[in-house]
Write an enzyme that holds these catalytic residues in place. Structure first.
Site, mmCIF file in Angstrom:
data_model
loop_
_atom_site.group_PDB
_atom_site.id
_atom_site.type_symbol
_atom_site.label_atom_id
_atom_site.label_comp_id
_atom_site.label_asym_id
_atom_site.label_seq_id
_atom_site.Cartn_x
_atom_site.Cartn_y
_atom_site.Cartn_z
ATOM 1 N N ARG A 44 0.866 -1.185 0.000
ATOM 2 C CA ARG A 44 0.000 0.000 0.000
ATOM 3 C C ARG A 44 0.894 1.223 0.000
ATOM 4 N NH1 ARG A 44 -5.323 -1.637 0.558
ATOM 5 N NH2 ARG A 44 -5.558 -3.532 1.759
ATOM 6 N N HIS A 47 1.911 7.086 -0.463
ATOM 7 C CA HIS A 47 0.922 8.162 -0.530
ATOM 8 C C HIS A 47 1.379 9.381 0.255
ATOM 9 C CE1 HIS A 47 -1.907 4.504 -0.747
ATOM 10 N NE2 HIS A 47 -1.606 4.871 -1.973
ATOM 11 N N LYS A 56 1.044 11.349 9.822
ATOM 12 C CA LYS A 56 0.384 10.067 10.051
ATOM 13 C C LYS A 56 1.010 9.343 11.239
ATOM 14 C CE LYS A 56 -0.581 9.486 5.159
ATOM 15 N NZ LYS A 56 -0.231 8.764 3.945
ATOM 16 N N HIS A 96 4.288 7.800 2.202
ATOM 17 C CA HIS A 96 4.313 6.627 3.072
ATOM 18 C C HIS A 96 3.696 5.413 2.393
ATOM 19 C CE1 HIS A 96 2.547 3.960 6.187
ATOM 20 N NE2 HIS A 96 3.793 4.049 6.623
ATOM 21 N N TYR A 109 -4.405 3.572 11.087
ATOM 22 C CA TYR A 109 -3.848 4.902 10.851
ATOM 23 C C TYR A 109 -4.575 5.949 11.676
ATOM 24 C CZ TYR A 109 -1.569 3.793 6.353
ATOM 25 O OH TYR A 109 -0.765 3.316 5.365
ATOM 26 N N GLU A 120 -4.009 14.906 -3.100
ATOM 27 C CA GLU A 120 -3.533 13.568 -2.742
ATOM 28 C C GLU A 120 -2.682 13.026 -3.894
ATOM 29 O OE1 GLU A 120 -5.669 9.504 -1.323
ATOM 30 O OE2 GLU A 120 -6.561 10.534 -3.021
#
Length: 159
Positions: A44, A47, A56, A96, A109, A120
């Site tokens: 994943r 981002h 985060k 991340h 998260y 984003e």
């Protein structure tokens, strides 16, 4: 014994629940169910968000991950293995991502900063030779599970 959707009567008393309690408990159940990732080697990320940037806090609840962050200004990549009951903090200027290392890994998260879909961004993990080397060393001949969005991500977009 009498049963209705919100009221139970027993010979020794009753129990009542309102719809808010029901939906809160149902929501909590599905929230934690959604966190569960049953596949090993799921990637994943990477981002990040630019306006406003987001900080985060990432906690591994079950399993383990290889955690990656890339500085969006210097393109420096850092990584570390994170096990269950351990957390990492990701600064606002970092992209991340993570790779699950065990089946049934659960990651949670917390994000500081308002979500803005227009700012984003995703960075493809293969854009960092160091991250690519590490991911490939873990995955080897196993299939890598990755979203279409993350597969088609490009390079870091500086603001």
């Amino acid at each position: 014994l009498a049963i209705s959707p919100w009221h139970l009567h027993f010979s020794r008393g009753g129990w009542e629940a309102n719809s808010a309690t029901f939906f809160i408990l149902t929501g909590v159940y599905f929230f934690f169910k959604a966190l569960n990732n049953p596949k090993i080697f799921t990637f994943r990320g990477l981002h990040y968000q630019t306006a406003p940037p987001q900080k985060k806090y990432v906690k591994v609840i079950q399993g383990s991950i290889m955690d990656f962050e890339v500085d969006i200004n210097t393109l420096e990549a850092k990584y570390q293995k994170v096990d269950a009951d351990t957390a990492v903090e990701i600064d606002e200027d970092k992209a991340h991502g993570y790779l699950t290392l065990e089946p049934d890994t659960i990651v949670a998260y917390l994000v500081k900063g308002e979500y803005n879909p227009e700012s984003e961004h995703s960075v493809c993990w293969t854009n960092s030779p160091e991250i690519k080397r590490i991911v490939e060393s873990y995955v080897r001949k196993h299939p890598l599970t990755i979203s279409e969005k993350d597969t088609n991500a490009g390079p870091i977009k500086k603001q």
